[in-house]
Write a protein that holds these residues in place. Structure first.
Motif, mmCIF file in Angstrom:
data_model
loop_
_atom_site.group_PDB
_atom_site.id
_atom_site.type_symbol
_atom_site.label_atom_id
_atom_site.label_comp_id
_atom_site.label_asym_id
_atom_site.label_seq_id
_atom_site.Cartn_x
_atom_site.Cartn_y
_atom_site.Cartn_z
ATOM 1 N N LEU A 1 0.822 -1.206 0.000
ATOM 2 C CA LEU A 1 0.000 0.000 0.000
ATOM 3 C C LEU A 1 0.861 1.264 0.000
ATOM 4 C CD1 LEU A 1 -2.669 -1.186 2.597
ATOM 5 C CD2 LEU A 1 -2.822 -1.260 0.101
ATOM 6 N N TRP A 2 1.921 1.254 0.766
ATOM 7 C CA TRP A 2 2.869 2.369 0.751
ATOM 8 C C TRP A 2 4.176 1.925 1.359
ATOM 9 C CZ3 TRP A 2 4.502 3.346 5.632
ATOM 10 C CH2 TRP A 2 3.606 3.208 6.697
ATOM 11 N N GLN A 3 5.227 2.702 1.131
ATOM 12 C CA GLN A 3 6.512 2.414 1.739
ATOM 13 C C GLN A 3 7.162 3.710 2.188
ATOM 14 O OE1 GLN A 3 9.716 0.968 -0.764
ATOM 15 N NE2 GLN A 3 8.618 1.627 -2.604
ATOM 16 N N TYR A 4 8.021 3.578 3.201
ATOM 17 C CA TYR A 4 8.733 4.731 3.744
ATOM 18 C C TYR A 4 10.192 4.331 3.929
ATOM 19 C CZ TYR A 4 10.338 8.258 7.060
ATOM 20 O OH TYR A 4 11.050 9.255 7.669
ATOM 21 N N ARG A 5 11.096 5.195 3.483
ATOM 22 C CA ARG A 5 12.516 4.911 3.578
ATOM 23 C C ARG A 5 13.060 5.475 4.888
ATOM 24 N NH1 ARG A 5 16.453 3.303 0.089
ATOM 25 N NH2 ARG A 5 15.091 3.469 -1.721
ATOM 26 N N ILE A 6 13.438 4.579 5.798
ATOM 27 C CA ILE A 6 14.008 4.986 7.084
ATOM 28 C C ILE A 6 15.496 5.278 6.955
ATOM 29 C CG2 ILE A 6 14.375 4.291 9.491
ATOM 30 C CD1 ILE A 6 11.901 2.544 9.250
ATOM 31 N N GLY A 7 16.179 4.494 6.133
ATOM 32 C CA GLY A 7 17.612 4.677 5.932
ATOM 33 C C GLY A 7 17.951 4.764 4.468
ATOM 34 N N GLU A 8 18.842 5.673 4.115
ATOM 35 C CA GLU A 8 19.303 5.861 2.740
ATOM 36 C C GLU A 8 20.781 5.510 2.678
ATOM 37 O OE1 GLU A 8 18.760 6.544 -1.141
ATOM 38 O OE2 GLU A 8 17.194 7.265 0.215
ATOM 39 N N PRO A 9 21.167 4.489 1.877
ATOM 40 C CA PRO A 9 22.586 4.120 1.799
ATOM 41 C C PRO A 9 23.452 5.300 1.363
ATOM 42 C CG PRO A 9 21.211 2.459 0.754
ATOM 43 C CD PRO A 9 20.322 3.627 1.043
ATOM 44 N N LYS A 10 24.560 5.506 2.081
ATOM 45 C CA LYS A 10 25.495 6.580 1.767
ATOM 46 C C LYS A 10 26.915 6.056 1.924
ATOM 47 C CE LYS A 10 22.325 10.129 3.508
ATOM 48 N NZ LYS A 10 22.120 11.201 4.523
ATOM 49 N N GLY A 11 27.853 6.664 1.209
ATOM 50 C CA GLY A 11 29.242 6.282 1.330
ATOM 51 C C GLY A 11 29.714 5.444 0.161
ATOM 52 N N ARG A 12 30.982 5.028 0.225
ATOM 53 C CA ARG A 12 31.593 4.302 -0.880
ATOM 54 C C ARG A 12 31.629 2.799 -0.661
ATOM 55 N NH1 ARG A 12 37.231 7.253 -1.152
ATOM 56 N NH2 ARG A 12 36.939 6.961 1.099
ATOM 57 N N THR A 13 31.837 2.366 0.582
ATOM 58 C CA THR A 13 31.972 0.934 0.848
ATOM 59 C C THR A 13 30.623 0.339 1.240
ATOM 60 O OG1 THR A 13 32.405 1.134 3.217
ATOM 61 C CG2 THR A 13 34.286 1.415 1.715
ATOM 62 N N GLU B 1 -1.499 6.689 17.987
ATOM 63 C CA GLU B 1 -2.648 7.439 17.488
ATOM 64 C C GLU B 1 -2.594 7.682 15.978
ATOM 65 O OE1 GLU B 1 -2.949 11.000 19.741
ATOM 66 O OE2 GLU B 1 -3.386 9.969 21.629
ATOM 67 N N GLY B 2 -2.628 6.607 15.213
ATOM 68 C CA GLY B 2 -2.675 6.729 13.772
ATOM 69 C C GLY B 2 -1.338 6.980 13.113
ATOM 70 N N ALA B 3 -0.249 6.845 13.855
ATOM 71 C CA ALA B 3 1.084 7.040 13.298
ATOM 72 C C ALA B 3 2.017 5.977 13.853
ATOM 73 C CB ALA B 3 1.613 8.435 13.612
ATOM 74 N N ALA B 4 3.137 5.770 13.160
ATOM 75 C CA ALA B 4 4.142 4.788 13.573
ATOM 76 C C ALA B 4 5.442 5.506 13.880
ATOM 77 C CB ALA B 4 4.359 3.750 12.478
ATOM 78 N N LEU B 5 5.976 5.259 15.070
ATOM 79 C CA LEU B 5 7.275 5.789 15.457
ATOM 80 C C LEU B 5 8.308 4.717 15.122
ATOM 81 C CD1 LEU B 5 8.614 8.253 16.852
ATOM 82 C CD2 LEU B 5 8.405 7.008 19.011
ATOM 83 N N VAL B 6 9.275 5.059 14.265
ATOM 84 C CA VAL B 6 10.188 4.062 13.725
ATOM 85 C C VAL B 6 11.640 4.518 13.868
ATOM 86 C CG1 VAL B 6 8.504 3.181 12.078
ATOM 87 C CG2 VAL B 6 10.026 5.045 11.397
ATOM 88 N N THR B 7 12.549 3.539 13.888
ATOM 89 C CA THR B 7 13.986 3.817 13.887
ATOM 90 C C THR B 7 14.670 2.856 12.934
ATOM 91 O OG1 THR B 7 14.308 2.331 15.775
ATOM 92 C CG2 THR B 7 14.134 4.692 16.247
ATOM 93 N N GLY B 8 15.892 3.208 12.526
ATOM 94 C CA GLY B 8 16.667 2.335 11.658
ATOM 95 C C GLY B 8 18.145 2.482 11.911
ATOM 96 N N TYR B 9 18.888 1.443 11.549
ATOM 97 C CA TYR B 9 20.336 1.481 11.666
ATOM 98 C C TYR B 9 20.903 2.377 10.567
ATOM 99 C CZ TYR B 9 25.195 -0.041 11.757
ATOM 100 O OH TYR B 9 26.565 -0.060 11.821
ATOM 101 N N GLN B 10 21.733 3.348 10.958
ATOM 102 C CA GLN B 10 22.260 4.358 10.043
ATOM 103 C C GLN B 10 21.122 5.007 9.259
ATOM 104 O OE1 GLN B 10 26.878 3.278 9.459
ATOM 105 N NE2 GLN B 10 25.600 2.605 7.776
ATOM 106 N N GLY B 11 20.054 5.329 10.002
ATOM 107 C CA GLY B 11 18.878 5.917 9.387
ATOM 108 C C GLY B 11 18.375 7.098 10.182
ATOM 109 N N LYS B 12 17.136 6.998 10.681
ATOM 110 C CA LYS B 12 16.547 8.096 11.420
ATOM 111 C C LYS B 12 15.471 7.604 12.368
ATOM 112 C CE LYS B 12 13.937 9.090 7.185
ATOM 113 N NZ LYS B 12 13.649 10.103 6.147
ATOM 114 N N LEU B 13 15.137 8.481 13.290
ATOM 115 C CA LEU B 13 13.971 8.340 14.149
ATOM 116 C C LEU B 13 12.877 9.166 13.492
ATOM 117 C CD1 LEU B 13 12.516 7.745 16.939
ATOM 118 C CD2 LEU B 13 13.550 9.883 17.725
#
Length: 388
Positions: free
Chosen positions: A219-231, A247-259
Protein backbone atom coordinates in the motif's frame (compact mmCIF):
# COMPACT_ATOMS: atom_id res chain seq x y z
CA UNK A 1 43.86 2.60 9.75
CA UNK A 2 43.83 0.17 12.65
CA UNK A 3 41.73 -3.00 12.37
CA UNK A 4 39.48 -4.22 15.19
CA UNK A 5 38.83 -7.98 15.22
CA UNK A 6 36.76 -8.68 18.28
CA UNK A 7 34.82 -11.92 18.83
CA UNK A 8 31.39 -11.91 17.22
CA UNK A 9 29.96 -13.38 20.42
CA UNK A 10 30.50 -9.92 21.90
CA UNK A 11 28.86 -8.23 18.92
CA UNK A 12 25.93 -10.47 17.90
CA UNK A 13 24.23 -7.84 15.75
CA UNK A 14 27.37 -7.87 13.53
CA UNK A 15 27.29 -11.61 12.87
CA UNK A 16 25.91 -10.94 9.40
CA UNK A 17 29.09 -8.98 8.64
CA UNK A 18 31.36 -12.00 9.17
CA UNK A 19 32.93 -11.93 5.72
CA UNK A 20 33.77 -8.25 6.01
CA UNK A 21 35.27 -8.51 9.47
CA UNK A 22 37.52 -11.40 8.50
CA UNK A 23 38.63 -9.57 5.37
CA UNK A 24 40.44 -6.93 7.42
CA UNK A 25 39.82 -3.25 7.94
CA UNK A 26 36.61 -1.58 6.96
CA UNK A 27 36.64 1.93 5.57
CA UNK A 28 34.76 3.23 8.58
CA UNK A 29 36.50 1.30 11.39
CA UNK A 30 33.87 2.72 13.73
CA UNK A 31 33.20 -0.13 16.17
CA UNK A 32 34.94 0.53 19.45
CA UNK A 33 35.72 -1.36 22.63
CA UNK A 34 32.78 -1.45 25.04
CA UNK A 35 32.86 1.07 27.85
CA UNK A 36 33.62 -0.46 31.27
CA UNK A 37 30.70 -1.17 33.56
CA UNK A 38 29.90 2.22 35.08
CA UNK A 39 30.18 2.57 38.82
CA UNK A 40 26.74 3.29 40.24
CA UNK A 41 25.55 4.03 43.75
CA UNK A 42 22.16 2.37 43.51
CA UNK A 43 19.24 4.38 44.83
CA UNK A 44 16.79 2.20 42.90
CA UNK A 45 16.87 -1.54 43.58
CA UNK A 46 15.57 -4.47 41.56
CA UNK A 47 13.81 -6.76 44.02
CA UNK A 48 13.14 -10.31 42.87
CA UNK A 49 9.49 -11.40 42.99
CA UNK A 50 10.12 -14.84 41.50
CA UNK A 51 12.66 -16.59 39.28
CA UNK A 52 12.77 -19.71 37.12
CA UNK A 53 14.79 -21.17 34.26
CA UNK A 54 13.73 -21.89 30.67
CA UNK A 55 15.93 -24.89 29.91
CA UNK A 56 19.01 -23.85 27.89
CA UNK A 57 17.75 -20.43 26.86
CA UNK A 58 19.33 -19.07 23.68
CA UNK A 59 22.12 -21.70 23.59
CA UNK A 60 24.78 -19.26 22.25
CA UNK A 61 23.02 -19.11 18.88
CA UNK A 62 22.61 -15.30 18.77
CA UNK A 63 18.83 -15.71 18.77
CA UNK A 64 16.22 -13.37 20.24
CA UNK A 65 13.66 -15.69 21.84
CA UNK A 66 11.49 -13.14 23.58
CA UNK A 67 8.66 -14.51 25.77
CA UNK A 68 5.03 -13.68 25.07
CA UNK A 69 2.65 -12.63 27.86
CA UNK A 70 -1.14 -12.95 27.63
CA UNK A 71 -3.94 -13.37 30.18
CA UNK A 72 -1.57 -13.71 33.14
CA UNK A 73 0.40 -16.46 31.42
CA UNK A 74 3.98 -16.24 30.20
CA UNK A 75 4.91 -18.40 27.22
CA UNK A 76 8.67 -18.87 26.80
CA UNK A 77 10.73 -21.17 24.62
CA UNK A 78 14.35 -22.30 24.53
CA UNK A 79 16.44 -22.77 21.40
CA UNK A 80 16.23 -26.55 21.85
CA UNK A 81 12.46 -26.49 21.65
CA UNK A 82 11.35 -26.63 25.27
CA UNK A 83 8.16 -24.57 25.55
CA UNK A 84 6.87 -23.41 28.93
CA UNK A 85 3.61 -21.84 30.09
CA UNK A 86 4.12 -20.08 33.42
CA UNK A 87 1.85 -18.33 35.88
CA UNK A 88 2.75 -14.64 35.61
CA UNK A 89 1.97 -13.98 39.27
CA UNK A 90 4.42 -16.46 40.82
CA UNK A 91 6.34 -18.13 37.97
CA UNK A 92 4.94 -21.60 38.65
CA UNK A 93 4.67 -23.93 35.69
CA UNK A 94 1.28 -24.53 34.08
CA UNK A 95 2.63 -26.92 31.47
CA UNK A 96 5.82 -27.89 29.63
CA UNK A 97 6.09 -29.23 26.09
CA UNK A 98 9.15 -30.66 24.31
CA UNK A 99 8.74 -29.76 20.63
CA UNK A 100 11.43 -32.16 19.38
CA UNK A 101 12.90 -29.52 17.09
CA UNK A 102 15.22 -26.59 17.52
CA UNK A 103 13.64 -23.14 17.45
CA UNK A 104 14.77 -19.97 15.68
CA UNK A 105 12.10 -17.47 16.72
CA UNK A 106 10.55 -16.27 19.93
CA UNK A 107 7.01 -17.29 20.79
CA UNK A 108 3.94 -15.19 19.97
CA UNK A 109 0.24 -15.83 19.81
CA UNK A 110 -3.37 -14.74 19.56
CA UNK A 111 -6.57 -15.59 21.43
CA UNK A 112 -6.37 -19.32 20.70
CA UNK A 113 -2.91 -20.26 19.42
CA UNK A 114 0.83 -19.91 19.90
CA UNK A 115 3.24 -19.52 16.98
CA UNK A 116 6.89 -20.48 16.56
CA UNK A 117 9.35 -21.10 13.74
CA UNK A 118 11.62 -24.15 13.79
CA UNK A 119 15.18 -24.27 12.48
CA UNK A 120 14.02 -26.21 9.42
CA UNK A 121 11.80 -23.24 8.46
CA UNK A 122 8.48 -24.63 9.61
CA UNK A 123 5.85 -22.27 10.96
CA UNK A 124 4.13 -24.06 13.84
CA UNK A 125 0.79 -23.31 15.47
CA UNK A 126 0.14 -24.77 18.93
CA UNK A 127 -2.73 -24.62 21.39
CA UNK A 128 -2.39 -22.14 24.22
CA UNK A 129 -3.89 -24.47 26.82
CA UNK A 130 -1.44 -27.38 26.44
CA UNK A 131 1.07 -26.69 23.67
CA UNK A 132 -0.53 -29.28 21.41
CA UNK A 133 0.61 -28.95 17.80
CA UNK A 134 -2.32 -27.83 15.62
CA UNK A 135 -0.75 -27.29 12.21
CA UNK A 136 2.51 -26.61 10.41
CA UNK A 137 3.37 -24.72 7.25
CA UNK A 138 6.59 -24.57 5.24
CA UNK A 139 8.41 -21.26 4.88
CA UNK A 140 10.71 -20.55 1.91
CA UNK A 141 13.64 -19.74 4.19
CA UNK A 142 14.64 -19.35 7.84
CA UNK A 143 12.85 -16.86 10.05
CA UNK A 144 14.51 -15.47 13.19
CA UNK A 145 11.57 -13.28 14.28
CA UNK A 146 8.38 -14.37 15.99
CA UNK A 147 5.35 -14.71 13.68
CA UNK A 148 2.59 -12.23 14.44
CA UNK A 149 -1.18 -12.70 14.34
CA UNK A 150 -4.34 -10.63 14.59
CA UNK A 151 -6.41 -13.77 15.30
CA UNK A 152 -7.39 -14.28 11.67
CA UNK A 153 -4.09 -14.04 9.80
CA UNK A 154 -0.64 -15.03 11.03
CA UNK A 155 2.29 -13.35 9.27
CA UNK A 156 5.86 -14.64 9.13
CA UNK A 157 8.91 -12.90 7.66
CA UNK A 158 11.98 -14.77 6.43
CA UNK A 159 15.63 -13.72 6.35
CA UNK A 160 15.51 -13.27 2.57
CA UNK A 161 12.80 -10.60 2.78
CA UNK A 162 9.70 -12.65 2.06
CA UNK A 163 6.54 -11.85 4.04
CA UNK A 164 3.86 -14.54 4.12
CA UNK A 165 0.30 -14.56 5.41
CA UNK A 166 -1.40 -17.77 6.60
CA UNK A 167 -4.90 -18.56 7.79
CA UNK A 168 -4.51 -18.64 11.57
CA UNK A 169 -7.01 -21.46 12.02
CA UNK A 170 -5.97 -23.83 9.22
CA UNK A 171 -2.43 -22.83 8.26
CA UNK A 172 -3.40 -22.37 4.62
CA UNK A 173 -1.15 -19.91 2.84
CA UNK A 174 -3.11 -16.81 1.85
CA UNK A 175 -0.48 -14.56 0.27
CA UNK A 176 3.23 -13.83 -0.14
CA UNK A 177 5.17 -10.62 -0.70
CA UNK A 178 8.76 -10.82 -1.94
CA UNK A 179 10.85 -7.97 -0.59
CA UNK A 180 14.32 -6.89 -1.68
CA UNK A 181 17.20 -7.68 0.67
CA UNK A 182 20.78 -6.50 0.08
CA UNK A 183 23.71 -8.91 0.21
CA UNK A 184 25.05 -7.37 3.43
CA UNK A 185 22.66 -7.28 6.39
CA UNK A 186 22.67 -7.30 10.19
CA UNK A 187 22.02 -10.50 12.15
CA UNK A 188 18.75 -9.10 13.47
CA UNK A 189 15.24 -8.46 12.18
CA UNK A 190 11.96 -6.87 13.21
CA UNK A 191 8.78 -8.89 13.71
CA UNK A 192 5.99 -7.73 11.39
CA UNK A 193 3.26 -5.69 13.07
CA UNK A 194 -0.13 -7.16 12.13
CA UNK A 195 -3.28 -5.07 12.45
CA UNK A 196 -6.80 -5.59 11.22
CA UNK A 197 -6.17 -3.75 7.94
CA UNK A 198 -2.43 -3.03 7.77
CA UNK A 199 0.66 -5.17 8.26
CA UNK A 200 3.89 -3.23 8.74
CA UNK A 201 7.05 -5.05 7.68
CA UNK A 202 10.61 -3.76 8.04
CA UNK A 203 13.38 -4.65 5.62
CA UNK A 204 17.17 -4.74 5.52
CA UNK A 205 17.19 -2.22 2.66
CA UNK A 206 16.11 0.47 5.14
CA UNK A 207 12.44 0.53 4.19
CA UNK A 208 9.19 0.18 6.11
CA UNK A 209 6.40 -1.30 4.02
CA UNK A 210 2.66 -1.30 4.65
CA UNK A 211 0.85 -4.35 3.26
CA UNK A 212 -2.82 -5.16 3.17
CA UNK A 213 -3.33 -7.73 5.93
CA UNK A 214 -6.06 -9.40 3.90
CA UNK A 215 -4.28 -9.68 0.54
CA UNK A 216 -0.60 -8.88 1.09
CA UNK A 217 -0.70 -6.13 -1.53
CA UNK A 218 1.75 -3.26 -0.89
CA UNK A 219 0.00 0.00 0.00
CA UNK A 220 2.87 2.37 0.75
CA UNK A 221 6.51 2.41 1.74
CA UNK A 222 8.73 4.73 3.74
CA UNK A 223 12.52 4.91 3.58
CA UNK A 224 14.01 4.99 7.08
CA UNK A 225 17.61 4.68 5.93
CA UNK A 226 19.30 5.86 2.74
CA UNK A 227 22.59 4.12 1.80
CA UNK A 228 25.50 6.58 1.77
CA UNK A 229 29.24 6.28 1.33
CA UNK A 230 31.59 4.30 -0.88
CA UNK A 231 31.97 0.93 0.85
CA UNK A 232 29.34 -1.68 1.57
CA UNK A 233 29.76 -1.13 5.29
CA UNK A 234 29.31 2.61 4.97
CA UNK A 235 26.19 2.03 2.86
CA UNK A 236 24.70 -0.53 5.24
CA UNK A 237 21.20 0.39 6.39
CA UNK A 238 18.73 -1.89 8.12
CA UNK A 239 15.49 -1.78 10.07
CA UNK A 240 15.49 -4.30 12.92
CA UNK A 241 12.93 -2.66 15.22
CA UNK A 242 9.18 -3.03 15.28
CA UNK A 243 7.26 0.25 14.89
CA UNK A 244 5.61 1.81 17.93
CA UNK A 245 2.01 2.82 17.11
CA UNK A 246 0.86 6.22 18.40
CA UNK A 247 -2.65 7.44 17.49
CA UNK A 248 -2.68 6.73 13.77
CA UNK A 249 1.08 7.04 13.30
CA UNK A 250 4.14 4.79 13.57
CA UNK A 251 7.27 5.79 15.46
CA UNK A 252 10.19 4.06 13.72
CA UNK A 253 13.99 3.82 13.89
CA UNK A 254 16.67 2.34 11.66
CA UNK A 255 20.34 1.48 11.67
CA UNK A 256 22.26 4.36 10.04
CA UNK A 257 18.88 5.92 9.39
CA UNK A 258 16.55 8.10 11.42
CA UNK A 259 13.97 8.34 14.15
CA UNK A 260 10.71 9.26 12.45
CA UNK A 261 6.97 9.53 12.93
CA UNK A 262 5.05 8.24 9.91
CA UNK A 263 1.35 8.62 9.10
CA UNK A 264 -0.25 5.16 8.87
CA UNK A 265 -2.78 6.21 6.24
CA UNK A 266 -0.28 6.85 3.47
CA UNK A 267 3.26 6.66 4.78
CA UNK A 268 3.77 10.43 4.91
CA UNK A 269 6.61 11.58 7.14
CA UNK A 270 5.34 13.79 9.96
CA UNK A 271 8.81 14.51 11.36
CA UNK A 272 12.23 12.90 11.60
CA UNK A 273 15.61 13.21 13.30
CA UNK A 274 18.94 11.54 12.35
CA UNK A 275 19.44 8.37 14.40
CA UNK A 276 21.02 4.94 14.26
CA UNK A 277 19.26 2.32 16.34
CA UNK A 278 18.49 -1.39 16.29
CA UNK A 279 15.59 -1.13 18.73
CA UNK A 280 12.03 0.11 19.04
CA UNK A 281 11.88 3.55 20.70
CA UNK A 282 9.94 3.98 23.93
CA UNK A 283 7.89 6.88 25.31
CA UNK A 284 7.23 8.15 28.81
CA UNK A 285 6.57 11.43 30.61
CA UNK A 286 6.41 13.32 27.31
CA UNK A 287 9.80 12.06 26.15
CA UNK A 288 10.95 9.65 23.43
CA UNK A 289 13.78 7.31 24.42
CA UNK A 290 16.13 5.67 21.94
CA UNK A 291 18.82 3.04 22.53
CA UNK A 292 21.37 3.98 19.86
CA UNK A 293 23.48 1.41 17.99
CA UNK A 294 26.60 2.77 19.70
CA UNK A 295 25.08 2.16 23.16
CA UNK A 296 24.15 5.76 23.92
CA UNK A 297 20.71 6.26 25.46
CA UNK A 298 19.08 9.43 24.10
CA UNK A 299 15.94 11.25 25.28
CA UNK A 300 14.01 13.58 22.98
CA UNK A 301 11.32 16.05 23.94
CA UNK A 302 8.05 14.70 22.57
CA UNK A 303 6.87 18.11 21.36
CA UNK A 304 9.99 19.81 20.03
CA UNK A 305 11.82 16.54 19.20
CA UNK A 306 14.99 18.18 20.47
CA UNK A 307 17.47 16.15 22.53
CA UNK A 308 16.89 16.50 26.26
CA UNK A 309 19.78 14.34 27.45
CA UNK A 310 22.25 11.67 26.36
CA UNK A 311 23.68 8.95 28.59
CA UNK A 312 27.01 7.86 27.07
CA UNK A 313 28.43 5.72 29.88
CA UNK A 314 27.03 2.57 28.24
CA UNK A 315 28.81 3.14 24.92
CA UNK A 316 29.21 0.01 22.77
CA UNK A 317 27.73 -2.22 25.48
CA UNK A 318 25.05 -3.46 23.05
CA UNK A 319 22.22 -1.95 25.03
CA UNK A 320 18.81 -3.54 24.64
CA UNK A 321 15.51 -1.92 23.80
CA UNK A 322 14.68 0.56 26.58
CA UNK A 323 11.72 0.02 28.88
CA UNK A 324 9.89 2.69 30.85
CA UNK A 325 8.85 1.60 34.37
CA UNK A 326 7.31 4.35 36.50
CA UNK A 327 9.89 7.18 36.67
CA UNK A 328 12.73 5.05 35.37
CA UNK A 329 14.19 3.72 32.14
CA UNK A 330 15.68 0.22 32.07
CA UNK A 331 18.17 -1.22 29.57
CA UNK A 332 20.23 -4.39 29.55
CA UNK A 333 23.63 -5.08 27.99
CA UNK A 334 25.80 -7.83 26.49
CA UNK A 335 27.41 -8.69 29.83
CA UNK A 336 24.05 -9.25 31.49
CA UNK A 337 23.74 -6.03 33.48
CA UNK A 338 20.41 -4.28 33.96
CA UNK A 339 20.86 -0.51 34.20
CA UNK A 340 18.27 1.84 35.74
CA UNK A 341 18.23 5.42 34.44
CA UNK A 342 16.31 8.50 35.50
CA UNK A 343 13.70 9.57 32.96
CA UNK A 344 14.39 13.18 33.86
CA UNK A 345 18.11 13.50 33.20
CA UNK A 346 19.40 10.03 32.23
CA UNK A 347 21.53 9.63 35.34
CA UNK A 348 22.32 6.05 36.36
CA UNK A 349 20.32 5.25 39.51
CA UNK A 350 20.56 1.48 39.76
CA UNK A 351 22.43 -1.54 38.45
CA UNK A 352 22.14 -5.32 38.68
CA UNK A 353 24.36 -8.07 37.27
CA UNK A 354 21.72 -10.53 36.14
CA UNK A 355 23.01 -13.07 33.59
CA UNK A 356 26.68 -13.66 32.76
CA UNK A 357 25.58 -14.92 29.33
CA UNK A 358 24.18 -11.49 28.57
CA UNK A 359 20.86 -9.86 27.78
CA UNK A 360 19.51 -9.59 24.27
CA UNK A 361 15.71 -9.68 24.20
CA UNK A 362 13.64 -6.71 25.38
CA UNK A 363 12.55 -6.58 28.98
CA UNK A 364 8.77 -6.48 29.38
CA UNK A 365 6.44 -4.71 31.82
CA UNK A 366 4.46 -7.11 33.99
CA UNK A 367 2.39 -6.59 37.16
CA UNK A 368 3.93 -3.16 37.93
CA UNK A 369 7.35 -4.75 37.52
CA UNK A 370 9.69 -5.93 34.80
CA UNK A 371 10.15 -9.39 33.28
CA UNK A 372 13.77 -10.17 32.34
CA UNK A 373 14.79 -13.13 30.16
CA UNK A 374 18.55 -13.72 30.03
CA UNK A 375 20.48 -15.50 27.30
CA UNK A 376 21.17 -18.47 29.60
CA UNK A 377 17.43 -19.07 30.12
CA UNK A 378 17.04 -17.24 33.44
CA UNK A 379 13.56 -15.70 33.65
CA UNK A 380 12.79 -13.36 36.55
CA UNK A 381 10.12 -10.89 37.57
CA UNK A 382 11.52 -7.85 39.39
CA UNK A 383 9.93 -4.89 41.09
CA UNK A 384 11.65 -1.56 41.45
CA UNK A 385 12.13 -0.16 44.94
CA UNK A 386 13.60 3.21 45.86
CA UNK A 387 16.17 3.09 48.62
CA UNK A 388 15.25 5.52 51.38
Amino acid sequence: MRCHRWPLSRYPFLAGLLVWLLAGCSATDTFEQPAPVPEVVSTVLLKKVWATSVADGHDDRLLQLAPWVADDTIYAVSSRGVLFALNAADGTRKWREQLETRILSGVSGDQARLYLVSENARLMALSRDAGERLWEAALPNESIVAPQSNGSIVVAQTIDGKVLGFDAQTGEKRWQYDGVVPVLTLRAAAPPLVGRELTLASFANGRLLALSTETGQPLWQYRIGEPKGRTELERLVDVTSQPLILEGAALVTGYQGKLALVDLRGGREIWSRPSSSLHTPMIGQGHIFVSEANGDIVAYDGRSREKVWTQDKLAWRQTTQPLVVDDHLLVGDFEGFVHVLSLTDGSLQGQLKYDSDGLRVPMQPLHDGVLVYGNSGKLTLFKLETRS
